[in-house]
Design a protein around this motif. Sequence first.
Motif, PDB file in Angstrom:
ATOM      1  N   LYS A  19     -39.702   3.380 -26.510  1.00  0.00           N
ATOM      2  CA  LYS A  19     -38.716   3.286 -25.436  1.00  0.00           C
ATOM      3  C   LYS A  19     -38.228   1.852 -25.309  1.00  0.00           C
ATOM      4  N   SER A  44     -36.392   2.928 -12.854  1.00  0.00           N
ATOM      5  CA  SER A  44     -37.287   2.610 -13.973  1.00  0.00           C
ATOM      6  C   SER A  44     -37.860   3.858 -14.642  1.00  0.00           C
ATOM      7  N   ASP A  75     -39.327   4.910 -18.596  1.00  0.00           N
ATOM      8  CA  ASP A  75     -40.719   4.828 -19.075  1.00  0.00           C
ATOM      9  C   ASP A  75     -41.367   6.210 -18.967  1.00  0.00           C
ATOM     10  N   LYS A 118     -43.571  -3.694 -12.251  1.00  0.00           N
ATOM     11  CA  LYS A 118     -42.404  -2.957 -12.711  1.00  0.00           C
ATOM     12  C   LYS A 118     -42.445  -2.664 -14.214  1.00  0.00           C
TER      13      LYS A 118
HETATM   14 MG    MG Z   1     -38.401  -0.601 -16.510  1.00  0.00          MG
END
Ligand code: MG
Length: 464
Positions: free
Chosen positions: A2, A204, A207, A262
């Motif tokens: 990723k 986010s 992920d 994060k």
């Molecule tokens: Mg991220």
Amino acid sequence: MKFGGTSVADEKCIRQVVDILEGHHSAGAELAVVVSAMSGITDQLHAIAEEVVDSRGEPPVDTFIEALRTRHLRVLDQVAGDDADEVRELIDTRLDNLRNILNAVHTLRELTPRSRDYVISFGERLSAIIVSAALRERGIRSVAMDGCEAGMVTSSIHGGSQVLPESATHIRSRIEPLLPDTVPVVMGYMGCTKQGVLTTLGRSGSDYSAAVVGAAINADEIWIWTDVDGVMTADPRIIHDARVLPSVSYLEAMELSYFGAKVLHPRSIEPAMQKDIPVRVKHTFNPNHPGSLVVQGEQRDHRVVKAISYIERVSLITIAGAQMIGRPGVARAIFSSLADRDVNIMMISQGSSEANISLIVDDDHLDRALEALGDVQKAGLIRDVTHDRGVIAAAVVGSGMAGTPGISGRIFTAMGRARINVMMISQGSSEVNVSFVVRREDGPAALRVLHDEFRLSEDCDDDA
Ligand code: MG
Ligand code: ADP
Ligand code: ASP
């Protein structure tokens, strides 16, 4: 593998991504790729959606679309040369579609969770087709797939959907057949409900997409390429001498990400953990660094405390009332009322007199939480409810803390020495984390004090 937003931010970055993929591909690895939107794009999409719904005059939709077009086409031209006419057309079609949606949101003055999700998914829709085109330009067969095409079936909670277990079979059947000769590039951050309605997985969330795909196809490893060398002892933006951790356990990574680190999305560990697949975190622009490996087991080094993280934008709610003493069912009334309004409780602590319960909730959930507690108050079960928006929740994390006496003592003595007032404390029964709440303005100092107390900047050859 990723690649996050900063890894696909411009043509130079995408070339680097393609170099990395080409290297592994030519070494014989079968690769599935998940990408984020180019950095900054998801923020811009959020902002324009809010702007068009509120705007009384003509909103700047055309200017916005033009800026997106310019940035993406420039990158495409640089990484995919002349063969990319189809992709160029696809970008145009997608942007026309986005323009129509934004205009409709403005006309109706209505931005539903569903339409917001649709808008904010466009960053990944654009970046993935460019990365895939760049791979083809290098002679590597590749297709881009959106989250739905890749088989990502989710719950219908817009803005923070959960991927449903049945996705695994769909993902496997769509991705595995490609792997021997094609590199699929999946748009992260999105999926769709059983009814085919588009959803997003929370900020986010790429992920999480990557972990779900990796687990579904039984990948040997899940690699998260980002803009730091790995999982570090603290956020390097705040603690400049934070150090990379060569290995962390799934549990440690979960606690750290849950408390704001994060670098990994909190939900990205579980799919990997269920299949016992190692997660490797690596720096796209420093690929020779070994990075961090997130694996099963305690990963004890000599240190008991391994890292510190913290979440901003949380609120402390304190519930007081003698009515609670010895009366069964009060906690149930509190928590079911909060659950009925979809309030996510991040930390809980209860005083031994039973007269006080403190809770930490996301700032965005505070109003709903106060309404819910208002109902419990009206029913006469609790007396006072007070709240404080200006706080942060921090966590000190390390598997070695379990069963090691004196850690809490050291944490709170250090805070006391630095004259930082601790407003709430909570320790999970797993003892992998001690978490606490301080005023927002004390946050960075609290982090610094603890990073020094546990000597986290130093290489680990003695027991700090
Ligand atoms: Mg991220
Ligand atoms: P990406 O766009 O690649 O997904 P993110 O910005 O989401 O990257 O995550 C990487 C960032 O996470 C780093 O730049 C760093 O500032 C931040 N971060 C916070 N806590 C940590 C930590 N403990 N270790 C590493 N990075 C952290
Ligand atoms: N683009 C999305 C975000 O900015 C998802 C991600 O980057 O993982 O939140």
